[in-house]
Design a protein around this motif. Structure first.
Motif, PDB file in Angstrom:
ATOM      1  N   PRO A  39       0.767  -1.097  -0.083  1.00  0.00           N
ATOM      2  CA  PRO A  39       0.019  -0.164   0.054  1.00  0.00           C
ATOM      3  C   PRO A  39       0.857   1.272   0.024  1.00  0.00           C
ATOM      4  O   PRO A  39       0.595   2.194  -0.700  1.00  0.00           O
ATOM      5  N   SER A  40       2.057   1.214   0.723  1.00  0.00           N
ATOM      6  CA  SER A  40       2.855   2.312   0.576  1.00  0.00           C
ATOM      7  C   SER A  40       3.338   2.808  -0.775  1.00  0.00           C
ATOM      8  O   SER A  40       3.336   3.795  -1.135  1.00  0.00           O
ATOM      9  N   PHE A  63       0.406   4.436  -2.451  1.00  0.00           N
ATOM     10  CA  PHE A  63       0.439   5.927  -2.009  1.00  0.00           C
ATOM     11  C   PHE A  63       1.462   6.712  -2.600  1.00  0.00           C
ATOM     12  O   PHE A  63       1.134   7.944  -3.081  1.00  0.00           O
ATOM     13  N   TYR A 117      -4.303   3.854  -1.236  1.00  0.00           N
ATOM     14  CA  TYR A 117      -3.783   2.943   0.126  1.00  0.00           C
ATOM     15  C   TYR A 117      -4.446   2.323   0.759  1.00  0.00           C
ATOM     16  O   TYR A 117      -4.155   0.807   1.078  1.00  0.00           O
TER      17      TYR A 117
END
Length: 118
Positions: free
Chosen positions: A29-30, A33, A106
């Motif tokens: 997810p980072s 993002f 994210y």
């Protein structure tokens, strides 16, 4: 020239968006993002650079006509402290604004990873 810049920025935007969507299940997810924030940052920096270039070029080309017809004596050098401050404010505003869809991406990537779909 402007048409080419717009086409390039749209192409870069599509590439990053498709890249982010393709990697939702493969990347963390980072990373998703960061990709969304990077896309916004690249677009705003290209827009600022092209705007400053176009205004400088137009002033350089038409300075004689502006002086002769309207009595305006403008310098083609538009880079000043105020211009750079405005560019920084615009860049920061775009980062803050793009954080909203980046956070949504994210959350989507995190939910996908936690549900075992990734």
């Amino acid at each position: 020239m402007m048409k080419n810049v717009l086409l390039l920025s749209a192409l870069v935007s599509c590439c990053f968006t498709v890249s982010a969507q393709e990697h939702v299940h493969g990347q963390g997810p980072s990373v998703i993002f960061a990709l969304v924030l990077l896309e916004a940052l690249m677009l705003v920096l290209i827009a600022i650079a092209s705007a400053i270039s176009l205004v400088s070029g137009a002033l350089a080309l038409f300075s004689d006509e502006l002086a002769a017809h309207y009595g305006l004596f403008l310098s083609a050098n538009v880079l000043s402290r105020e211009t750079l401050q405005i560019a920084v404010i615009i860049t920061l505003a775009s980062i803050v604004t793009s954080a909203i869809p980046a956070f949504d991406a994210y959350k989507s990537a995190l939910q996908s990873r936690l549900s075992g779909k990734g």
